[in-house]
Motif scaffolding. Sequence first.
Motif, short mmCIF file in Angstrom:
data_model
loop_
_atom_site.label_atom_id
_atom_site.label_comp_id
_atom_site.label_asym_id
_atom_site.label_seq_id
_atom_site.Cartn_x
_atom_site.Cartn_y
_atom_site.Cartn_z
N UNK A 1 1.92 13.79 9.96
CA UNK A 1 3.07 14.59 10.37
C UNK A 1 4.19 14.60 9.35
N UNK A 2 3.92 14.09 8.14
CA UNK A 2 4.96 14.02 7.12
C UNK A 2 4.30 13.98 5.74
N UNK A 3 5.04 14.39 4.70
CA UNK A 3 4.50 14.28 3.34
C UNK A 3 4.24 12.83 2.96
N UNK A 4 3.24 12.63 2.15
CA UNK A 4 2.92 11.27 1.70
C UNK A 4 1.45 11.11 1.39
N UNK A 5 1.08 9.94 0.94
CA UNK A 5 -0.30 9.67 0.54
C UNK A 5 -1.22 9.53 1.74
N UNK A 6 -2.46 9.99 1.56
CA UNK A 6 -3.49 9.87 2.60
C UNK A 6 -4.82 9.51 1.94
N UNK A 7 -5.64 8.76 2.67
CA UNK A 7 -7.00 8.46 2.22
C UNK A 7 -7.88 9.67 2.45
N UNK A 8 -8.70 10.02 1.44
CA UNK A 8 -9.57 11.20 1.54
C UNK A 8 -11.04 10.81 1.41
N UNK A 9 -11.87 11.48 2.21
CA UNK A 9 -13.32 11.33 2.09
C UNK A 9 -13.99 12.63 2.51
N UNK A 10 -14.90 13.14 1.69
CA UNK A 10 -15.69 14.30 2.07
C UNK A 10 -16.74 13.89 3.09
N UNK B 1 -8.74 -8.04 3.35
CA UNK B 1 -8.83 -6.95 2.37
C UNK B 1 -8.92 -7.52 0.96
N UNK B 2 -10.01 -7.21 0.28
CA UNK B 2 -10.14 -7.65 -1.11
C UNK B 2 -9.22 -6.80 -1.99
N UNK B 3 -8.86 -7.29 -3.18
CA UNK B 3 -7.94 -6.56 -4.05
C UNK B 3 -8.37 -5.12 -4.34
N UNK B 4 -9.68 -4.88 -4.51
CA UNK B 4 -10.15 -3.53 -4.81
C UNK B 4 -9.81 -2.56 -3.70
N UNK B 5 -10.04 -2.97 -2.44
CA UNK B 5 -9.74 -2.09 -1.30
C UNK B 5 -8.26 -1.77 -1.23
N UNK B 6 -7.42 -2.77 -1.48
CA UNK B 6 -5.98 -2.55 -1.46
C UNK B 6 -5.58 -1.57 -2.56
N UNK B 7 -6.20 -1.72 -3.72
CA UNK B 7 -5.83 -0.90 -4.87
C UNK B 7 -6.19 0.57 -4.70
N UNK B 8 -7.37 0.85 -4.13
CA UNK B 8 -7.88 2.23 -4.12
C UNK B 8 -7.65 2.97 -2.80
N UNK B 9 -6.88 2.40 -1.88
CA UNK B 9 -6.57 3.06 -0.62
C UNK B 9 -5.07 3.00 -0.35
N UNK B 10 -4.65 3.74 0.67
CA UNK B 10 -3.23 3.71 1.04
C UNK B 10 -2.88 2.49 1.88
N UNK B 11 -3.83 1.64 2.18
CA UNK B 11 -3.54 0.44 2.97
C UNK B 11 -2.52 -0.45 2.28
#
Length: 204
Positions: A79-88, A166-176
């Motif tokens: 409902x607002x501008x900002x980052x989102x996780x994407x998956x096809x 959450x491992x560092x990789x997951x934190x780095x590549x997602x908006x989490x």
Amino acid sequence: MFTGIVAAIGTITSITPLGNEADAGVRLTVDAGGLPMADVALGDSIALNGACMTVVSKTESSFTVDVSRESLSRTAGLDRPGEVNLEKALTLADRLGGHLVSGHVDGLGTVRKFDPVGESMELVIAAPKELAKYLAYKGSVVVNGVSLTVNRVEDSADACEFSINLIPHTVEVTTLKHLKPGVKVNLEIDLIARYVERMLGARA
């Protein structure tokens, strides 16, 4: 269907109302970030923070989706501008790196804790009580479109708290990475748990 493995971080750049009525939905324009758009066609499904949406227009680097007011009321972060996780959407040739995900948000959780533990991060979320029976130790859950493994579950009178590492990789590549206590997150329960409940209920 999806896997819960985030392919890219996109950005909602604009939100346009689809009408003047109070119950009108919105059209989101999303910068696709690193998500390749060459093979995306109109009508294809892309998950935004775990919510399955239909592409209604596209460019080489962006796409738009229409979101109903009902969907907006049952999700967080759309409902607002900002980052989102994407998956096809999943194809039959893809690797199932996470677990089977439908892209339908089952409820909103609330972040209780997001703190470093060693090199990782501990994420504690309070889920609605009605979802408690679907959350199990070492089971799967989707948080904002990310397939994760539950490490701990504690039930209370009005909610269910579960913990995720959450491992560092997951934190780095997602908006989490942006989560903090009090933030709402989209939750989807494990698809298999949903069918098990249905089968047991039918038998009873």
